[in-house]
Design an enzyme around this catalytic site. Sequence first.
Site, PDB file in Angstrom:
ATOM      1  N   ARG A 147       0.815  -1.247  -0.154  1.00  7.20           N
ATOM      2  CA  ARG A 147      -0.074  -0.122  -0.103  1.00  7.20           C
ATOM      3  C   ARG A 147       0.780   1.213  -0.014  1.00  7.20           C
ATOM      4  O   ARG A 147       0.185   2.387  -0.174  1.00  7.20           O
ATOM      5  CB  ARG A 147      -0.920   0.138   1.326  1.00  7.20           C
ATOM      6  CG  ARG A 147      -1.967  -0.795   1.284  1.00  7.20           C
ATOM      7  CD  ARG A 147      -2.901  -0.987   2.464  1.00  7.20           C
ATOM      8  NE  ARG A 147      -1.768  -0.978   3.744  1.00  7.20           N
ATOM      9  CZ  ARG A 147      -2.176  -1.258   5.033  1.00  7.20           C
ATOM     10  NH1 ARG A 147      -3.519  -1.243   5.208  1.00  7.20           N
ATOM     11  NH2 ARG A 147      -1.239  -1.388   5.995  1.00  7.20           N
ATOM     12  N   LYS A 174      17.807 -11.985   5.379  1.00  6.12           N
ATOM     13  CA  LYS A 174      18.376 -11.591   4.332  1.00  6.12           C
ATOM     14  C   LYS A 174      18.915 -10.105   3.938  1.00  6.12           C
ATOM     15  O   LYS A 174      19.805  -9.720   3.477  1.00  6.12           O
ATOM     16  CB  LYS A 174      17.469 -11.935   3.226  1.00  6.12           C
ATOM     17  CG  LYS A 174      17.046 -13.445   3.149  1.00  6.12           C
ATOM     18  CD  LYS A 174      18.459 -14.344   2.946  1.00  6.12           C
ATOM     19  CE  LYS A 174      18.762 -14.181   1.435  1.00  6.12           C
ATOM     20  NZ  LYS A 174      20.221 -14.923   1.095  1.00  6.12           N
TER      21      LYS A 174
HETATM   22  P1  NAP Z   1      19.261 -24.588   0.489  1.00  6.59           P
HETATM   23  O1  NAP Z   1      18.844 -26.020  -0.592  1.00  6.59           O
HETATM   24  O2  NAP Z   1      18.649 -25.030   1.733  1.00  6.59           O
HETATM   25  O3  NAP Z   1      20.727 -24.292   0.098  1.00  6.59           O
HETATM   26  C1  NAP Z   1      21.011 -23.564   1.288  1.00  6.59           C
HETATM   27  C2  NAP Z   1      22.737 -23.812   1.209  1.00  6.59           C
HETATM   28  O4  NAP Z   1      23.479 -22.986   2.244  1.00  6.59           O
HETATM   29  C3  NAP Z   1      23.108 -25.148   1.382  1.00  6.59           C
HETATM   30  O5  NAP Z   1      23.834 -25.254   0.258  1.00  6.59           O
HETATM   31  C4  NAP Z   1      23.883 -25.153   2.701  1.00  6.59           C
HETATM   32  O6  NAP Z   1      25.167 -25.967   2.306  1.00  6.59           O
HETATM   33  C5  NAP Z   1      24.320 -23.838   2.548  1.00  6.59           C
HETATM   34  N1  NAP Z   1      24.547 -23.617   4.251  1.00  6.59           N
HETATM   35  C6  NAP Z   1      23.562 -23.538   5.004  1.00  6.59           C
HETATM   36  N2  NAP Z   1      24.219 -23.155   6.235  1.00  6.59           N
HETATM   37  C7  NAP Z   1      25.470 -23.251   6.147  1.00  6.59           C
HETATM   38  C8  NAP Z   1      26.736 -22.877   6.885  1.00  6.59           C
HETATM   39  N3  NAP Z   1      26.744 -22.924   8.235  1.00  6.59           N
HETATM   40  N4  NAP Z   1      27.850 -23.044   6.511  1.00  6.59           N
HETATM   41  C9  NAP Z   1      28.016 -23.280   4.969  1.00  6.59           C
HETATM   42  N5  NAP Z   1      27.193 -23.426   4.330  1.00  6.59           N
HETATM   43  C10 NAP Z   1      25.758 -23.317   4.630  1.00  6.59           C
HETATM   44  O7  NAP Z   1      18.192 -23.375   0.148  1.00  6.59           O
HETATM   45  P2  NAP Z   1      18.144 -22.550  -1.436  1.00  6.59           P
HETATM   46  O8  NAP Z   1      16.581 -22.380  -1.488  1.00  6.59           O
HETATM   47  O9  NAP Z   1      18.839 -23.012  -2.554  1.00  6.59           O
HETATM   48  O10 NAP Z   1      18.533 -21.214  -0.931  1.00  6.59           O
HETATM   49  C11 NAP Z   1      19.883 -20.645  -1.253  1.00  6.59           C
HETATM   50  C12 NAP Z   1      19.995 -19.245  -1.368  1.00  6.59           C
HETATM   51  O11 NAP Z   1      18.988 -18.575  -2.127  1.00  6.59           O
HETATM   52  C13 NAP Z   1      20.015 -18.419   0.042  1.00  6.59           C
HETATM   53  O12 NAP Z   1      20.744 -17.450   0.466  1.00  6.59           O
HETATM   54  C14 NAP Z   1      18.487 -18.037   0.353  1.00  6.59           C
HETATM   55  O13 NAP Z   1      18.146 -17.060   1.176  1.00  6.59           O
HETATM   56  C15 NAP Z   1      18.391 -17.747  -1.034  1.00  6.59           C
HETATM   57  N6  NAP Z   1      16.912 -17.593  -1.736  1.00  6.59           N
HETATM   58  C16 NAP Z   1      16.015 -18.682  -1.796  1.00  6.59           C
HETATM   59  C17 NAP Z   1      14.835 -18.452  -2.197  1.00  6.59           C
HETATM   60  C18 NAP Z   1      13.986 -19.837  -2.173  1.00  6.59           C
HETATM   61  O14 NAP Z   1      12.693 -19.572  -2.620  1.00  6.59           O
HETATM   62  N7  NAP Z   1      14.469 -20.953  -2.152  1.00  6.59           N
HETATM   63  C19 NAP Z   1      14.321 -17.375  -2.361  1.00  6.59           C
HETATM   64  C20 NAP Z   1      15.281 -16.080  -2.575  1.00  6.59           C
HETATM   65  C21 NAP Z   1      16.437 -16.131  -1.981  1.00  6.59           C
HETATM   66  P3  NAP Z   1      25.469 -27.396   2.967  1.00  6.59           P
HETATM   67  O15 NAP Z   1      24.758 -28.259   1.943  1.00  6.59           O
HETATM   68  O16 NAP Z   1      26.971 -27.723   2.849  1.00  6.59           O
HETATM   69  O17 NAP Z   1      24.783 -27.593   4.208  1.00  6.59           O
END
Ligand code: NAP
Length: 358
Positions: A147, A174
């Site tokens: 809005r 984020k």
């Molecule tokens: P995801 O499949 O859960 O991927 C998250 C990644 O972050 C995994 O590869 C994980 O690595 C890594 N990670 C998490 N904690 C970590 C840590 N302490 N140290 C190192 N690596 C770590 O999620 P995703 O949906 O692909 O998201 C990826 C990015 O896109 C994120 O930044 C998220 O905020 C952004 N995003 C996602 C969406 C959506 O709708 N999915 C929308 C907008 C933005 P490991 O496998 O090694 O644990």
Amino acid sequence: MTSSTAINPEAPVLVTGASGYIGSWIVRSLLEAGRTVHGTVRNPQKASGLEHLHKLSDDHPGRLTLFKADLLDPGSFDEAMAGCELVMHTASPFLLTGFKDAQEALVRPALEGTRNVLDSVNRTPSVKRVVLTSSVVAIYGDNCESRNVPGGVFTGEHWNTTSSVEHQPYPYSKTVAEQEAWRYQKAQDRWDMVTIHPGLVLGPALTSASDSASLSTMKQFTDGTLLAGAPDLTMGVVDVRDVADAHLRAGFTPEAHGRYIANADSLTLLQIGKILRRRYGQLYPFPRMTAPKVVIKAVAPVVGLTRKFVDLNVGYPLAFDNSRSRDELGLTYRPLEQTITEHFQQMIDDGLVRRMPV
Ligand code: NAP
């Protein structure tokens, strides 16, 4: 200032969070474009959950190397980053429910992890550009804020100013991470930064091992949660393959700069249900109607929502201007009908979907 940054196509590209839902599509797209990739994962030795990356490595011999790095472990990205000109920082937890302490589960890894990765960037003289995976939730906090913006349409000029650890912790994580990244970028002039802002990312995954809330959101269409009525909740939605493409274009378009919304369109849960019903008929428990807001508010705590979230989000429209991504990056968006049906079909193929009893 608009910079022009040409990336040497022979230099390796670093992808943090290479195992993730989005990260692994970025890795695949880079490999298919002929690039060499350094991917970070928390545990490269783990027995399961990395099969998709091992397959990509087999399909592109000698061009994908996995490195161990943790967002919370200072200096752990240095080795993987050595020699890279382009860094794509995707690693960050995407959780909407299922955690006890939002600061520890979301904000600390997002914020400290961004600092940690960018400290490595500052120490690595080869890096020229960082592409940061931000989100539309760093642009707005709650749907009701539409809005307050011209025409009800959010652009890359807008910032989320309302989320906190207590209210909307994932959007808060984020937002503070991206703000910190811009502070780092503006404090020097060797590397530039481009941020990508996807809506809810859907579409087929290369792995079922991800904790991404993208995958749990689609599960609501399989388990009957929405059968009695879906909240009137509008979300930005985009295909995971287009998000990967946006990252590559942001990385390799010399003039790319600033914040790019990467979102195909906005949909309600009921509209997603209608798309699925058109394709799959009555076989699965897709929502048939919108539940009244008063009912959603009454049951909110039981389904992991706060009443404040329902108040500020349910029943409000939501729209984003993605024109910069189309005009400046040349990005085109798949129809969401394709995104959603291909995602659901993969869940059926993986045996994750129960049919309605007949
Ligand atoms: P995801 O499949 O859960 O991927 C998250 C990644 O972050 C995994 O590869 C994980 O690595 C890594 N990670 C998490 N904690 C970590 C840590 N302490 N140290 C190192 N690596 C770590 O999620 P995703 O949906 O692909 O998201 C990826 C990015 O896109 C994120 O930044 C998220 O905020 C952004 N995003 C996602 C969406 C959506 O709708 N999915 C929308 C907008 C933005 P490991 O496998 O090694 O644990």
